[in-house]
Design a protein around this motif. Structure first.
Motif, PDB file in Angstrom:
ATOM      1  N   VAL A 262       4.033  10.172  -7.484  1.00 47.91           N
ATOM      2  CA  VAL A 262       4.993  10.684  -8.463  1.00 47.91           C
ATOM      3  C   VAL A 262       4.460  10.547  -9.882  1.00 47.91           C
ATOM      4  O   VAL A 262       4.576  11.465 -10.700  1.00 47.91           O
ATOM      5  N   VAL A 263       3.847   9.404 -10.177  1.00 41.56           N
ATOM      6  CA  VAL A 263       3.447   9.109 -11.555  1.00 41.56           C
ATOM      7  C   VAL A 263       2.245   9.942 -11.984  1.00 41.56           C
ATOM      8  O   VAL A 263       2.213  10.462 -13.112  1.00 41.56           O
ATOM      9  N   LEU A 264       1.249  10.092 -11.107  1.00 42.82           N
ATOM     10  CA  LEU A 264       0.024  10.798 -11.503  1.00 42.82           C
ATOM     11  C   LEU A 264       0.278  12.253 -11.907  1.00 42.82           C
ATOM     12  O   LEU A 264      -0.212  12.693 -12.961  1.00 42.82           O
ATOM     13  N   PRO A 265       1.013  13.047 -11.101  1.00 41.08           N
ATOM     14  CA  PRO A 265       1.274  14.424 -11.564  1.00 41.08           C
ATOM     15  C   PRO A 265       2.033  14.482 -12.883  1.00 41.08           C
ATOM     16  O   PRO A 265       1.747  15.344 -13.726  1.00 41.08           O
ATOM     17  N   VAL A 266       2.990  13.566 -13.069  1.00 37.37           N
ATOM     18  CA  VAL A 266       3.731  13.543 -14.335  1.00 37.37           C
ATOM     19  C   VAL A 266       2.793  13.204 -15.490  1.00 37.37           C
ATOM     20  O   VAL A 266       2.849  13.811 -16.568  1.00 37.37           O
ATOM     21  N   ALA A 267       1.893  12.232 -15.263  1.00 42.41           N
ATOM     22  CA  ALA A 267       0.942  11.857 -16.308  1.00 42.41           C
ATOM     23  C   ALA A 267      -0.006  13.012 -16.629  1.00 42.41           C
ATOM     24  O   ALA A 267      -0.328  13.258 -17.804  1.00 42.41           O
TER      25      ALA A 267
ATOM     26  N   ILE B 136       0.835  -1.211   0.000  1.00 41.20           N
ATOM     27  CA  ILE B 136       0.000   0.000   0.000  1.00 41.20           C
ATOM     28  C   ILE B 136       0.866   1.257   0.000  1.00 41.20           C
ATOM     29  O   ILE B 136       0.653   2.183  -0.799  1.00 41.20           O
ATOM     30  N   LEU B 137       1.867   1.306   0.879  1.00 48.23           N
ATOM     31  CA  LEU B 137       2.705   2.504   0.960  1.00 48.23           C
ATOM     32  C   LEU B 137       3.549   2.685  -0.300  1.00 48.23           C
ATOM     33  O   LEU B 137       3.711   3.813  -0.790  1.00 48.23           O
ATOM     34  N   THR B 138       4.078   1.606  -0.844  1.00 52.96           N
ATOM     35  CA  THR B 138       4.901   1.717  -2.052  1.00 52.96           C
ATOM     36  C   THR B 138       4.071   2.171  -3.243  1.00 52.96           C
ATOM     37  O   THR B 138       4.495   3.037  -4.024  1.00 52.96           O
ATOM     38  N   VAL B 139       2.860   1.607  -3.387  1.00 55.06           N
ATOM     39  CA  VAL B 139       1.975   2.025  -4.484  1.00 55.06           C
ATOM     40  C   VAL B 139       1.569   3.491  -4.311  1.00 55.06           C
ATOM     41  O   VAL B 139       1.482   4.242  -5.292  1.00 55.06           O
ATOM     42  N   ALA B 140       1.328   3.901  -3.069  1.00 52.79           N
ATOM     43  CA  ALA B 140       0.967   5.297  -2.830  1.00 52.79           C
ATOM     44  C   ALA B 140       2.089   6.239  -3.248  1.00 52.79           C
ATOM     45  O   ALA B 140       1.839   7.278  -3.881  1.00 52.79           O
TER      46      ALA B 140
ATOM     47  N   LEU C 120      14.171   6.723 -14.810  1.00 54.85           N
ATOM     48  CA  LEU C 120      13.162   5.687 -14.656  1.00 54.85           C
ATOM     49  C   LEU C 120      13.730   4.447 -13.977  1.00 54.85           C
ATOM     50  O   LEU C 120      13.061   3.827 -13.133  1.00 54.85           O
ATOM     51  N   VAL C 121      14.952   4.081 -14.347  1.00 54.70           N
ATOM     52  CA  VAL C 121      15.579   2.907 -13.721  1.00 54.70           C
ATOM     53  C   VAL C 121      15.809   3.156 -12.235  1.00 54.70           C
ATOM     54  O   VAL C 121      15.522   2.290 -11.386  1.00 54.70           O
ATOM     55  N   VAL C 122      16.340   4.335 -11.892  1.00 54.21           N
ATOM     56  CA  VAL C 122      16.567   4.670 -10.486  1.00 54.21           C
ATOM     57  C   VAL C 122      15.246   4.674  -9.725  1.00 54.21           C
ATOM     58  O   VAL C 122      15.155   4.167  -8.594  1.00 54.21           O
ATOM     59  N   PHE C 123      14.200   5.223 -10.347  1.00 50.76           N
ATOM     60  CA  PHE C 123      12.887   5.262  -9.701  1.00 50.76           C
ATOM     61  C   PHE C 123      12.352   3.854  -9.467  1.00 50.76           C
ATOM     62  O   PHE C 123      11.791   3.552  -8.405  1.00 50.76           O
ATOM     63  N   GLY C 124      12.521   2.969 -10.437  1.00 51.65           N
ATOM     64  CA  GLY C 124      12.065   1.593 -10.276  1.00 51.65           C
ATOM     65  C   GLY C 124      12.791   0.868  -9.161  1.00 51.65           C
ATOM     66  O   GLY C 124      12.166   0.204  -8.315  1.00 51.65           O
ATOM     67  N   PHE C 125      14.115   0.969  -9.122  1.00 55.33           N
ATOM     68  CA  PHE C 125      14.877   0.325  -8.055  1.00 55.33           C
ATOM     69  C   PHE C 125      14.591   0.971  -6.706  1.00 55.33           C
ATOM     70  O   PHE C 125      14.636   0.298  -5.669  1.00 55.33           O
ATOM     71  N   MET C 126      14.294   2.262  -6.712  1.00 54.78           N
ATOM     72  CA  MET C 126      13.925   2.925  -5.459  1.00 54.78           C
ATOM     73  C   MET C 126      12.641   2.347  -4.890  1.00 54.78           C
ATOM     74  O   MET C 126      12.523   2.100  -3.679  1.00 54.78           O
ATOM     75  N   LEU C 127      11.654   2.097  -5.766  1.00 51.97           N
ATOM     76  CA  LEU C 127      10.401   1.508  -5.308  1.00 51.97           C
ATOM     77  C   LEU C 127      10.616   0.100  -4.769  1.00 51.97           C
ATOM     78  O   LEU C 127      10.028  -0.275  -3.742  1.00 51.97           O
ATOM     79  N   VAL C 128      11.444  -0.689  -5.441  1.00 45.64           N
ATOM     80  CA  VAL C 128      11.730  -2.046  -4.956  1.00 45.64           C
ATOM     81  C   VAL C 128      12.410  -1.996  -3.592  1.00 45.64           C
ATOM     82  O   VAL C 128      12.042  -2.736  -2.658  1.00 45.64           O
TER      83      VAL C 128
END
Length: 340
Positions: free
Chosen positions: A70-75, A61-65, A157-165
Motif C-alpha cells: 500500500v505504501v510504496l505505490p502511494v509514495a 513478514i506478511l504484515t510488512v508485505a 492513516l489511523v485506520v490503516f495503522g490499526f488495521m496492520l496491528v
C-alpha cells in the motif's frame, strides 16, 4: 428462564462491546478481509519446514508485505506528483494572470461549439482571479476544504495503522484462531454453521480475487492503450487505472480524463478510440469476467454476485464489496437448506 436471561445478557454484552469499539470496526473489518484472502498463503508458509513454529516471524513478514504493497505505490505517486508540482505551479500562476487559451478543437466541434466557446470566453479565457468560475474558490473555502481533507487523511492513516496491528495479531494467532472460530460456530449452530462460515470465507476470497485480478487486467490493457495514444506517464496512469478498476465502475473516471486530455490536445481520433476501448474493456470485465470469477469460487449465480457487489458497496462502502457477496452466499445456503 435462566437460559433466556443468559442469552439476553450475552447478546447485550456483545452489542455493548461492539458499540465501544465502533470506531475501530472498519480497521477490524479490513484486517479480516485481508486475512481471509491470504489464509491459504499463510497455511502454505506454515507448512514449510523453515517456518515451522515461527508464527511471529510469519506474521511480521506478511504484515510488512501488506504495508509495503500500500505504501510504496502511494509514495511513488507522491514522488511523481512532486516532480510535476513546479511546472503545475508555474502554469497556475500563468493562468491566473492570463487565463486559459481556448483550444482550436472547440471551434471544430460537430455541435455546441458556439455555446462552449461563449462559456470558455466568459469563464476561462480571462484572468482566472477575476473569472466567475473562480469566485467560489475564495480563501475561506480553500482553507475549509484543506482542513476537511487533512482530517480525512489522518483518519485513513489511523485506520490503516490499526488495521496492520489487527492483521498482525490475526496472522500470529494462525490456525488456533481459525480452529476456535469453526469450533464456536459448530457449537452455536451445529455442523451447518461451520460449513456456512467456510462458505462465507470462500466468498470473501473469491471476491478479493475477482476484484484484484480484473483490476490488474483492466489496468494493463488500458496502460498499453495510454502508451499507444501518447498519454504522458502511461505506466503510472495504468497503475492508477488498475487501482480504480478494483472498485466497480471507477475505471471510467481515469480513462475518460485521459481521453479528455487527448481531446484538448487536438487528438480527437485517439481520444474517441481510447474512450470506446476503455468502455468496452470495462463492460466485459464488470459484467462477465468479474462475476464469473467470484461466482465460480462461491457457486453463486451471476445476478446474486452483481447485486452483492453493488448493494454491498452502496450499503457499507468499500468494505461492502466483500461483505455483500458473503451475505449473498449465506442467503443461497439458507435457501438450499429450506427447499431440500
Amino acid at each position: 428462564m435462566q437460559q433466556v436471561a443468559s442469552a439476553v445478557l450475552y447478546i447485550g454484552l456483545v452489542l455493548l462491546a461492539l458499540w465501544i469499539i465502533r470506531a475501530f470496526l472498519p480497521a477490524v473489518g479490513w484486517a479480516c478481509v485481508i486475512a481471509i484472502a491470504l489464509w491459504p498463503v499463510l497455511r502454505k508458509i506454515e507448512d514449510h519446514s523453515w517456518f515451522t513454529g515461527r508464527t511471529t516471524l510469519i506474521a511480521i513478514i506478511l504484515t510488512v508485505a501488506i504495508a509495503l504493497l500500500v505504501v510504496l505505490p502511494v509514495a511513488i505517486g507522491i514522488g511523481q506528483a512532486s516532480h510535476e508540482a513546479h511546472d503545475l505551479l508555474v502554469w497556475f500562476k500563468s493562468v491566473q494572470e492570463n487565463g486559459i487559451a481556448m483550444p482550436d478543437i472547440v471551434q471544430r466541434l460537430p455541435f455546441g461549439s458556439q455555446q462552449v466557446a461563449a462559456w470558455w470566453q466568459a469563464n476561462l479565457a480571462q484572468p482566472l482571479r477575476e473569472s466567475p468560475a473562480m469566485k467560489g474558490l475564495h480563501g475561506e473555502a480553500v482553507v475549509t476544504f484543506g482542513r476537511h481533507f487533512g482530517a480525512r487523511a489522518v483518519r485513513i492513516l489511523v485506520v490503516f495503522g490499526f488495521m496492520l496491528v489487527t492483521l498482525f495479531v490475526i496472522f500470529q494467532a494462525g490456525p488456533r484462531l481459525s480452529g476456535a472460530l469453526l469450533k464456536g460456530a459448530q457449537r452455536a449452530f451445529g455442523s451447518n454453521g461451520a460449513q456456512l462460515l467456510e462458505r462465507m470465507a470462500a466468498a470473501v476470497r473469491g471476491t478479493v480475487a475477482g476484484l484484484v485480478v480484473v483490476g490488474i487486467g483492466e489496468g494493463a490493457l488500458l496502460g498499453v492503450a495510454y502508451g499507444l495514444a501518447g498519454v504522458p506517464h502511461a505506466a503510472l496512469l495504468g497503475f492508477v487505472t488498475a487501482v480504480a478498476a478494483m472498485l466497480p465502475f471507477c475505471a471510467p473516471i481515469v480513462f475518460c480524463a485521459a481521453a479528455l486530455w487527448l481531446f484538448v490536445q487536438g487528438m480527437v481520433a485517439w481520444a474517441i478510440g481510447l474512450a470506446v476501448f476503455g468502455f468496452v474493456v470495462v463492460f466485459i470485465a464488470e459484467h462477465f469476467v468479474r462475476p464469473v470469477i467470484i461466482g465460480n469460487s462461491t457457486r453463486l449465480p451471476f445476478l446474486l454476485v452483481l447485486f452483492g457487489i453493488l448493494g454491498g458497496a452502496e450499503t457499507f462502502g468499500l468494505l461492502g464489496l466483500f461483505i455483500g457477496p458473503a451475505l449473498m452466499t449465506v442467503l443461497m445456503v439458507l435457501w438450499k437448506d429450506w427447499v431440500q
